[in-house]
Design a protein around this motif. Sequence first.
Motif, mmCIF file in Angstrom:
data_model
loop_
_atom_site.group_PDB
_atom_site.id
_atom_site.type_symbol
_atom_site.label_atom_id
_atom_site.label_comp_id
_atom_site.label_asym_id
_atom_site.label_seq_id
_atom_site.Cartn_x
_atom_site.Cartn_y
_atom_site.Cartn_z
ATOM 1 N N HIS A 1 0.752 3.698 -2.878
ATOM 2 C CA HIS A 1 -0.275 4.724 -2.979
ATOM 3 C C HIS A 1 0.156 6.037 -2.318
ATOM 4 O O HIS A 1 -0.616 6.989 -2.277
ATOM 5 C CB HIS A 1 -1.575 4.232 -2.328
ATOM 6 C CG HIS A 1 -2.179 3.063 -3.051
ATOM 7 N ND1 HIS A 1 -3.209 3.184 -3.952
ATOM 8 C CD2 HIS A 1 -1.890 1.744 -3.011
ATOM 9 C CE1 HIS A 1 -3.529 1.999 -4.436
ATOM 10 N NE2 HIS A 1 -2.738 1.103 -3.880
ATOM 11 N N PHE B 1 -9.296 -0.586 -4.962
ATOM 12 C CA PHE B 1 -9.057 0.727 -4.362
ATOM 13 C C PHE B 1 -9.874 1.802 -5.065
ATOM 14 O O PHE B 1 -10.266 1.668 -6.217
ATOM 15 C CB PHE B 1 -7.571 1.089 -4.424
ATOM 16 C CG PHE B 1 -6.980 1.020 -5.803
ATOM 17 C CD1 PHE B 1 -7.001 2.116 -6.654
ATOM 18 C CD2 PHE B 1 -6.397 -0.154 -6.259
ATOM 19 C CE1 PHE B 1 -6.463 2.047 -7.925
ATOM 20 C CE2 PHE B 1 -5.850 -0.238 -7.540
ATOM 21 C CZ PHE B 1 -5.883 0.871 -8.368
ATOM 22 N N ALA C 1 -9.087 1.230 0.340
ATOM 23 C CA ALA C 1 -8.633 -0.007 -0.289
ATOM 24 C C ALA C 1 -9.150 -1.216 0.482
ATOM 25 O O ALA C 1 -9.376 -1.146 1.691
ATOM 26 C CB ALA C 1 -7.106 -0.043 -0.351
ATOM 27 N N LEU D 1 0.814 -1.212 0.000
ATOM 28 C CA LEU D 1 0.000 0.000 0.000
ATOM 29 C C LEU D 1 0.850 1.266 0.000
ATOM 30 O O LEU D 1 0.341 2.360 -0.270
ATOM 31 C CB LEU D 1 -0.934 0.010 1.221
ATOM 32 C CG LEU D 1 -2.099 -0.980 1.184
ATOM 33 C CD1 LEU D 1 -2.924 -0.883 2.458
ATOM 34 C CD2 LEU D 1 -2.992 -0.742 -0.026
#
Length: 663
Positions: A116, A195, A218, A113
């Motif tokens: 992101h 997401f 997400a 993650l």
Amino acid sequence: MLGILTCMPSTAFAGKKDSLILYRIHDYHINHIKKIDSISDNVYFKVRYNIERRNPIMKFIPSAHVFYHSDNVRDYLRESYSNVLFTKGHRFDVKQQVVSTNIRGNSHGIYTLLDHLTPNLYEATIYNNHILSPLNKYNKRYYRYKQKTDGKGNIRLDFRPKTFNTQLISGYSIIQPDGRILRTVFNGEFDMISFRTEILQTKNDSLSFMPSICNTAATFRFLGNRISALINTDFDNKKNLPDSVISVTSREMMDTLRPIPLSEADKKIYANYDEKIKAIEEEAKKDTMPKKESLLKKILWDAIGENIFTPIGAESENASFRMSPLIDPLHLSWSDRRGFRYKINLRSMYKFNEHRYLTFEPLFGYNFKFKEFYFTLPLRMTYNPKRNGFAEIIYGNGNRISNNTVAEAMNIEDSLDLGDKSIDLFTDNYLRVFNNVMAFDWLDIESGFIYHRRTAIYPEEMQKYGLETEYRSFALMLGVKINLWRKGPWLSIDWERGLKGINKSSIDYESFEVDTQWKLPLTGLRLVNLRTGAGVYTRKYQNYFIDYNNFRDNNLPEGFEDDWSGNFELLRSRLYQSKYYLRFNVAYDQPMMVACWVPYLGKYIERERFYLGCAIVERTKPHIELGYSFTNRYISIGMFAGFKNTRFQEIGFDFSYEIFRRW
């Protein structure tokens, strides 16, 4: 924030279509990216996890296993305050300075993650080499667009994929007429994570193509496990910290840095964590008799068991250590010719200062079909990283190899089926010592020596023919690497000269090799791999072994990401032992070529590749290979057809796991 992410307003499309908007976005990016050169920014990153469902499988998922061993806790929070150094091309280095979390061991949680953290809508891919940006003009072949103009003259550009694929997204952007992106909302799914993201670009004119705020909702799903996450990233924070502050765990310090207040849900997570810690401390005070721990349990689980399926790592100011899990499907591969192979790698580094550091990166592997164990132990001292200056010692065992005199004495031909007993083969233990330096920006020079000790696998067979059971060789080596032009191919020239009488060396030989490799990136995540080369043994006496640097059977291939594009998958190992060779390989790599049109399965295909390879050696002129492979979140599969002297010979398959590779 949750309302923004879950509600995308509908639009009635109207107005004249502006077919040049993607080109203006591209021009805007080109004109402003020049302003990025070592720009530093303070970034606040917060992620809140909710463990909706979990089962015993979760403890085997890399980076998510920390959520399994946590006493019925379902909610987690992690905050970090980092200094990010942006360089040209939107590349960046992140230095984490302050952390606050209730996750065990200050873990990141789901590591993937972190992609992101800094989305880039202007480049070909939004994240690290995945998710094709619909706002990049070279990706327009993958998307359909609709647009309208609002009352302020801005353009709302809606986009959706022409065919559903995990590399594509759908959503909309608000864009100024000059190509400046103001706001983007999109949703997608990649690597088992779905997401929905909102990005607000900064209002700073000089950095207008960089994000100001990025919010993502997400969800990760895998075999009955489900984890949801809310991610908030806030850029351009004005509170600076000293460079000496690195990875400090302190909620009190985070309270002074946090640009936005915690929500009530966030505060509750910290409150529950504080109550738990307080209860543990009070219980410890009451219990005056220390609990007796099982030494066997501590060794088997705490020291070994917890790291069987997860990486082992440690880091300090000057040193770092990381080892792959003892059991990791990513390191298991199979081919019909080589069978199953498994490997484990370790990476360690000790930094004396910024310009001098020591690295040790051993690799261990085992081939189950041939029952062979391989190892490589490289120790490198980098003394001038700016000029690629380093000295390296490598000790390892290479491929099993045959001696030319032995093959002739035993009358062994390439076509002979030796069964399980490779009676003419030798094990190969070698020591390679060399130094490398970049003399110019376009020229690397490598010099040193290599020492081999080759021992017969079946010495009794050697003795039957009156042959030696052990051979040693010592050779001087010199290599140069030339960058033919900027961003062009690299040409390498290698020379080895065997010398007798050095530590019982008895082999006199000389070899030359020329090799050219070029990875040519094209637009839209496309890539062309080109490789050509030639080699010859010019000085051939008795008892020499043919062992090239750039033309050999790789005993531990890397799979889709590396070896499949530059090696031969069907060329038999004995054919590499040729007095000369000519080779040519080309591979074309692109997302969504053929397999993406397969119903249901096609949307999960991330990349595809076609291959063509040709080799000319002594006993086959030529050997030709055609191949095709694809990769997705779970596996990579390659299929190859081999031709000998232009006649079809065989079909081969390669397989490797990809699941959780990015985790």
